[in-house]
Design a protein around this motif. Structure first.
Motif, mmCIF file in Angstrom:
data_model
loop_
_atom_site.group_PDB
_atom_site.id
_atom_site.type_symbol
_atom_site.label_atom_id
_atom_site.label_comp_id
_atom_site.label_asym_id
_atom_site.label_seq_id
_atom_site.Cartn_x
_atom_site.Cartn_y
_atom_site.Cartn_z
ATOM 1 N N SER A 148 -64.048 102.591 -69.827
ATOM 2 C CA SER A 148 -63.335 103.666 -69.149
ATOM 3 C C SER A 148 -63.507 105.001 -69.823
ATOM 4 N N ALA A 149 -64.325 105.008 -70.811
ATOM 5 C CA ALA A 149 -64.536 106.266 -71.534
ATOM 6 C C ALA A 149 -65.102 107.302 -70.581
ATOM 7 N N VAL A 150 -64.581 108.473 -70.665
ATOM 8 C CA VAL A 150 -64.996 109.555 -69.786
ATOM 9 C C VAL A 150 -66.279 110.138 -70.297
ATOM 10 N N LEU A 151 -66.983 110.801 -69.406
ATOM 11 C CA LEU A 151 -68.206 111.468 -69.830
ATOM 12 C C LEU A 151 -67.856 112.591 -70.803
ATOM 13 N N GLY A 152 -68.700 112.728 -71.764
ATOM 14 C CA GLY A 152 -68.451 113.750 -72.803
ATOM 15 C C GLY A 152 -67.595 113.268 -73.957
ATOM 16 N N ALA A 153 -67.157 112.016 -73.873
ATOM 17 C CA ALA A 153 -66.365 111.467 -74.986
ATOM 18 C C ALA A 153 -67.215 111.425 -76.271
ATOM 19 N N ARG A 154 -66.582 111.761 -77.306
ATOM 20 C CA ARG A 154 -67.292 111.844 -78.602
ATOM 21 C C ARG A 154 -66.868 110.683 -79.495
ATOM 22 N N PHE A 155 -67.845 110.128 -80.129
ATOM 23 C CA PHE A 155 -67.620 109.015 -81.046
ATOM 24 C C PHE A 155 -68.256 109.375 -82.414
ATOM 25 N N PRO A 156 -67.427 109.734 -83.412
ATOM 26 C CA PRO A 156 -67.996 110.069 -84.737
ATOM 27 C C PRO A 156 -68.727 108.874 -85.338
ATOM 28 N N LEU A 157 -69.874 109.184 -85.890
ATOM 29 C CA LEU A 157 -70.697 108.149 -86.508
ATOM 30 C C LEU A 157 -70.633 108.275 -88.035
ATOM 31 N N ALA A 167 -72.717 113.397 -87.624
ATOM 32 C CA ALA A 167 -73.146 113.248 -86.220
ATOM 33 C C ALA A 167 -72.037 112.630 -85.374
ATOM 34 N N GLU A 168 -71.993 113.008 -84.131
ATOM 35 C CA GLU A 168 -71.089 112.422 -83.142
ATOM 36 C C GLU A 168 -71.899 111.975 -81.926
ATOM 37 N N LEU A 169 -71.569 110.778 -81.506
ATOM 38 C CA LEU A 169 -72.247 110.212 -80.340
ATOM 39 C C LEU A 169 -71.480 110.685 -79.071
ATOM 40 N N VAL A 170 -72.180 111.294 -78.158
ATOM 41 C CA VAL A 170 -71.572 111.863 -76.945
ATOM 42 C C VAL A 170 -71.996 111.018 -75.732
ATOM 43 N N LEU A 171 -70.986 110.604 -74.993
ATOM 44 C CA LEU A 171 -71.272 109.783 -73.804
ATOM 45 C C LEU A 171 -71.759 110.705 -72.689
ATOM 46 N N GLU A 172 -72.941 110.438 -72.247
ATOM 47 C CA GLU A 172 -73.550 111.264 -71.209
ATOM 48 C C GLU A 172 -73.532 110.574 -69.804
#
Length: 869
Positions: A150-159, A197-202
Motif C-alpha cells: 500500500s505504499a504510495v508513490l514517492g515513498a522513501r525508504f532510507p537505506l 541513499a533513500e530508495l524512492v518508490l516510483e
C-alpha cells in the motif's frame, strides 16, 4: 597471499605517485612563526617530505654536531625522521591517515625540532593528505527491505549507508542503483557532508504480481581512481499497514558532561503510531547507518525509547556524537521512521597536565653564569578552554626559573651563581597547574647535579703545627702528620703535600725531613741532636690537582727534646798524660778547709744537666767531704798523726737524667807539713756558659788561641835571630872563639832530676862572654842544642836554643868533637807541674816562686838567677 600483498603495495605506490603528480611538491606553509608541510599518506620509507636544513636556515654540516633531532613523546611512533647529513625530512614508516587521525577533518602531525649549541626549538606541522586507499563498504552484503503494497508513490525508504574511512572527495560521493522498474535512488547529504541513499518508490507495488524485488546498490567515492562497494537489497512486498510511527520532532539536541557514568539517561524518545494492536506497538533501535563508535557508547531501549549511556565519553576525542534512531511498529509491512539525536559533550577538567622533559643539559658547572639553559620542558593538557590552560612554576628558594618560549614550552634557566660546596645537587620540583575548577596539577622532579670547579684552595686543619721530637731519633721515623681539606671534589680535592725549599743551619731542609705526598706523614731523615739544633721550622705546602692548581702553606715548628745522652765531663781537675791529679794539703788544715773544687759540665739541658757530686771512694771517708751542689772538697776534721800522708779519693759527678749518667775523677792528696808556693791541680777556672753551650764560640776561642800561639812563636824566632846576630858581633869584639862555646860535660842526671851542672860557674861581671851548653833534646841523631847564656841573660826568663854546628871538613882534630856521653842528660822522670787549669791571677806569683824553689832544690839549677822569678 604474498603476490596479493605485493600487488596491493604496488597499487598503493602507483596511487601515491599519481597523487604527487597531480598535487605537486609538498607544500610549505609558514604560519605563526612555524613551518607547515603537506605529505600524502601511504608513502614508502625514505620518501622525501621537506628540506628542513634549507627552510630553517641551518648549516647542514653542523646538524650532527648540534644534535638536530625530532622530539617526540615517550611511546609515540616516529613516522618522520631527519637525515642529519643533508637536513631532509623523510618518511620513516608508512603513515596511515585513518589510523593516525581517527576523527575526520585535517590531519596534522606536530613536530618539535630541537637543536643544541645554542639551544633552539622549532615547530613544524605536517599535514597528512588523504589518498583514495579505501573502497566504500556496507555493513551487510544483503539488506531485506519490507515494503507494504500500500505504499504510495514517492515513498522513501532510507537505506544502509556505506562507510569509507577516507575523507573529502575520497569518501562516499554518491550511490547508484541497478536499473529496475519500481524504485529509484535519491542521495541525501547530512550536516557533516556525508552521503546516504533513500530508495524512492516510483511505481505501485503489487504483492500478488511480485512478492520480492532484487536491486543492487553501489556506493562510489570521489577518488582517483574511483572506488566502489556494493550491497544487495531484497525488497519484500508486505500487506498493508497504512500508518507509520512518527517522532515528536525530526531532530533532538542534548548536552552531556563527559564524565557521565554508564547508564546515564541521555534522552527519552517518543514516537506514536495511529494503528492499533501490533501495528501500533513501536520498537526503537539504531538505524543501519549509525557509526560503530555510536553503538559502543550508547544504547536504545527497544520498548521505552530511552537512549542510555553505555561507554565512557571523552571530550578530547570527540565533542559531538550524532545518533540516528529509528522507530518501527510491529505490524506487518512495518515502516521505520528515523530521527537524529545530537549529543553535545561538556568538557570536564579530568586531565591533569603532562610535563615532559624534552632536553636536559646536566650536570651544570657551578660557575655557570645566570641565564644558562638547563632544560627544555613541554607541558600538555588535553582539556579545552580554561581546563586546558596551564601555568608552570618551580619550587621556592631555588636558583632557577622557568621562561616561556612557545605556548606550553618552557626553558629552565639559572637565576644566580651556583656553589657546589654549599649545594652539590638540586632536586627541582616543577609544578604544572591548569585553570580548571577544581584545578589539577602535576609535579615533576628534575635532579640537577652541580659539576665541580676548582674554586677552593686547600685549608689545613691547624694554622700551625708544633712538633716535639726526642733527640737521637731513628732516621726514617715518623715525627708528625699534617692534614688539609679541600671542599672541592674528585681531582680538584686530591691533595699532594710537599716541603718548601729552605735551609737549616746551612743544609737543605730536604736533608732533615721528608713528607709523604699523599698522606702528609712527615719523617725525620737524620738523627737529631739537641746539643746541635734545638728547634727549626719548615713550610709545608698542600696543592690540589685542579686546573689551575690551588695551594696553601702551613708552618711546622719542630722542637728537639733533650735526652740524657751526654755524660758529665770533668773540667777541673784534669789528669795529665793519664796520671792522677795531685794536690798538697797542709797537715795543720782545720775542719772545713777548702782543698779544691771539682768542676764538671754536661752538654744536656734541664734536669739532664743538673749535676751532683759525691765522694765515691776515699782512703778515709771521715777526713774529706764533697759538696753535692758545688763540688767543693773540704776537710771534715783535723789531721791526726796516724792519718796517711797520701789520701786517694774518687769523686763521682752524676747528672739528673733518667737514667742518670756519671763521670769520676781520681785525686791524690799529699799531706805535707808546710805548703809550698805551687799551683794546685785544682783550678777555679770554669768554662763560661756561652763557651760550654755553644760549639761555634768554642771553635772561635780555639782559633784565637792558636793565632796567639803562632804569633808568640814567630816573635820568639825573630828575637832569637836578633840575639844570635848580637852574640856574633860580641864574639868578634871580645875574641870569643868558637871553641869557647862547646858542649859542656857534666854528670848524668839522677833519678831525682839534674844534680850538678857546669852552669854554676858565673862569668865575671861586666863581661860579655856567653856561656854555652849543649843539651841533647831527644832530637834526631846528629843534632844537639846549645844553651847560650849572655851577660844579660840574668835579666831574662827566656832560653835561646841553638843547634850545634857539625864539625867542618877542615877541622883536623875529630877528638875535639863533643861526645854524646858528655852532654847534659835530662831525666824523663822530671814532671812539670799540672798546667791544664789556669790558676787565679792572685796565685800566679806564688806559682813562679814555687817553680823556682822546686827546681832549685832538685839540682841547683837557676842558682844565682834570683831575678828570673
Amino acid at each position: 597471499m604474498g603476490a596479493g600483498a605485493g600487488s596491493g603495495r604496488g597499487q598503493r605506490f602507483l596511487r601515491s605517485l599519481l597523487f604527487l603528480l597531480l598535487a605537486g611538491p609538498p607544500a610549505r606553509h609558514p604560519a605563526r612563526g612555524q613551518l607547515r608541510y603537506a605529505v600524502p599518506e601511504e608513502l614508502e620509507h625514505g620518501a622525501f617530505v621537506a628540506n628542513l636544513g634549507e627552510d630553517l636556515g641551518l648549516d647542514v654540516s653542523t646538524l650532527s654536531a648540534r644534535r638536530f633531532r625530532i622530539v617526540s613523546r615517550a611511546g609515540a611512533r616516529q613516522h618522520l625522521e631527519v637525515n642529519l647529513e643533508n637536513g631532509i625530512l623523510f618518511v620513516n614508516e608508512r603513515i596511515d591517515r585513518e589510523e593516525v587521525c581517527e576523527a575526520g577533518g585535517t590531519c596534522l602531525l606536530h613536530l618539535q625540532l630541537l637543536v643544541e649549541s645554542p639551544l633552539e626549538l622549532y615547530r613544524v606541522e605536517v599535514e597528512v593528505l588523504d589518498i583514495n586507499d579505501h573502497a566504500p563498504t556496507f555493513p551487510w552484503q544483503e539488506y531485506v527491505l519490507e515494503v507494504a503494497e500500500s505504499a504510495v508513490l514517492g515513498a522513501r525508504f532510507p537505506l544502509e549507508s556505506a562507510q569509507d574511512p577516507d575523507v573529502g572527495t575520497n569518501s562516499v560521493h554518491t550511490y547508484r542503483l541497478s536499473p529496475n522498474g519500481f524504485f529509484s535512488l535519491e542521495v541525501q547529504t547530512r550536516s557533516d557532508a556525508s552521503k546516504f541513499a533513500e530508495l524512492v518508490l516510483e511505481r505501485a507495488l503489487d504483492r500478488e504480481q511480485q512478492r520480492v524485488h532484487r536491486v543492487l546498490l553501489t556506493a562510489l567515492d570521489g577518488g582517483v581512481p574511483e572506488r566502489s562497494g556494493t550491497a544487495h537489497i531484497l525488497v519484500t512486498v508486505l500487506d498493508a499497514n497504512d500508518n507509520v510511527p512518527a517522532f515528536d520532532q525530526p531532530s533532538y539536541g542534548v548536552s552531556l558532561p563527559e564524565d557521565a557514568p554508564a547508564g546515564t539517561l541521555v534522552i527519552q524518545l517518543n514516537a506514536t503510531d495511529l494503528d492499533e494492536g501490533p501495528n501500533g506497538e513501536i520498537e526503537y533501535s539504531f538505524s543501519g547507518h549509525a557509526p560503530p563508535r555510536v553503538r559502543e557508547l550508547f544504547h536504545v531501549e527497544p520498548r521505552s525509547g530511552q537512549v542510555l549511556l553505555k561507554g565512557r565519553l571523552d571530550y578530547e576525542r570527540a565533542s559531538l556524537h550524532e545518533l540516528y534512531v529509528q522507530a518501527k511498529d510491529r505490524g506487518p509491512s512495518a515502516v521505520a521512521v528515523h530521527c537524529r539525536v545530537l549529543v553535545h559533550l561538556l568538557d570536564v577538567n579530568d586531565n591533569a597536565p603532562e610535563v615532559t622533559l624534552t632536553s636536559v643539559s646536566t650536570p651544570v658547572l657551578e660557575d655557570a653564569p645566570p641565564g644558562t639553559v638547563i632544560a627544555v620542558i613541554s607541558v600538555l593538557d588535553r582539556d579545552s578552554g580554561d581546563n586546558g590552560r596551564v601555568s608552570c612554576e618551580v619550587g621556592p628558594n631555588m636558583p632557577f626559573e622557568l621562561r616561556s618560549s612557545f605556548r606550553n614550552y618552557y626553558t629552565l634557566v639559572t637565576t644566580q651563581a651556583l656553589d657546589r660546596e654549599v649545594v652539590p645537587e638540586y632536586n627541582v620540583s616543577i609544578t604544572a597547574r591548569d585553570m580548571g575548577s577544581p584545578a589539577l596539577l602535576t609535579r615533576s622532579t628534575l635532579t640537577i647535579p652541580v659539576s665541580d670547579v676548582n674554586d677552593n684552595a686547600p685549608r689545613f686543619l691547624q694554622p700551625s703545627y708544633s712538633v716535639y721530637v726526642m733527640e737521637n731519633n731513628a732516621p726514617g721515623a715518623s715525627i708528625c702528620s699534617v692534614s688539609a681539606l679541600d671542599p672541592d671534589c674528585q681531582q680538584n680535592a686530591y691533595l699532594s703535600y710537599s716541603i718548601a725549599d729552605g735551609h737549616i743551619h746551612g743544609m737543605p731542609v730536604g736533608t732533615y725531613v721528608s713528607i709523604n705526598s699523599d698522606s702528609g706523614h712527615m719523617y725525620a731523615l737524620r738523627s737529631l741532636d739537641y746539643e746541635q739544633i734545638r728547634s727549626f721550622q719548615i713550610q709545608v705546602q698542600a696543592q690540589d690537582a685542579g686546573f689551575p692548581p690551588l695551594s696553601a702553606n702551613v708552618t711546622v715548628h719542630i722542637f728537639v727534646l733533650d735526652q740524657n745522652d751526654n755524660a758529665p765531663v770533668i773540667v777541673s781537675p784534669m789528669p795529665r798524660n793519664g796520671s792522677v791529679a795531685t794536690e798538697l794539703v797542709p797537715r795543720s788544715a782545720r775542719p772545713g778547709y777548702l782543698v779544691g773544687t771539682v768542676s764538671a759540665v754536661d752538654a744536656d739541658a734541664g734536669l739532664n744537666s743538673r749535676l751532683s757530686y759525691q765522694l765515691l771512694q776515699a782512703t778515709d771517708f771521715t777526713l774529706f767531704s764533697v759538696a753535692p751542689d758545688t763540688g767543693e772538697l773540704r776537710t771534715l776534721r783535723s789531721f791526726l798523726e796516724q792519718d796517711a800522708s797520701r789520701q786517694q779519693l774518687v769523686v763521682q759527678v752524676r747528672d739528673g737524667g733518667q737514667p742518670a749518667l756519671s763521670a769520676t775523677v781520681s785525686l791524690l792528696l799529699s799531706v805535707v807539713e808546710t805548703m809550698p808556693q805551687t799551683l794546685s791541680d785544682f783550678s777555679e777556672f770554669s768554662l763560661p756558659p756561652e763557651v760550654s753551650s755553644s760549639s761555634p764560640l768554642t771553635l772561635y776561642l780555639l782559633v784565637s788561641l792558636g793565632s796567639i800561639s803562632f804569633t808568640f812563636l814567630l816573635a820568639i824566632l825573630i828575637l832569637t835571630a836578633i840575639r844570635c846576630r848580637g852574640e856574633r858581633r860580641s864574639r868578634q869584639g871580645d875574641s870569643c872563639s868558637p871553641p869557647r862555646c862547646h858542649c859542656c860535660p857534666g854528670s848524668r842526671a839522677s833519678s831525682d832530676g839534674l844534680k850538678t851542672s857546669n852552669l854554676t860557674a858565673q862569668p865575671p861581671a861586666g863581661t860579655t862572654a856567653a856561656t854555652c851548653l849543649d843539651v841533647p833534646a831527644g832530637g834526631p841523631p846528629g843534632y844537639c842544642y846549645k844553651v847560650c847564656l849572655g851577660p844579660e841573660s840574668a835579666q831574662s826568663d827566656f832560653m835561646f836554643l841553638k843547634p850545634c854546628s857539625p864539625p867542618r871538613n877542615n877541622e883536623k882534630d875529630p877528638g875535639k868533637r863533643s861526645r854524646p856521653e858528655q852532654h847534659l842528660q835530662v831525666s824523663k822522670e822530671a814532671k812539670q807541674p799540672n798546667t791544664d787549669w789556669l790558676p787565679p791571677s792572685t796565685q800566679r806569683p806564688a806559682l813562679k816562686r814555687y817553680r823556682t824553689q822546686h827546681w832549685g832544690n832538685r839540682g841547683g839549677m837557676w842558682k844565682g838567677d834570683a831575678g828570673m822569678g
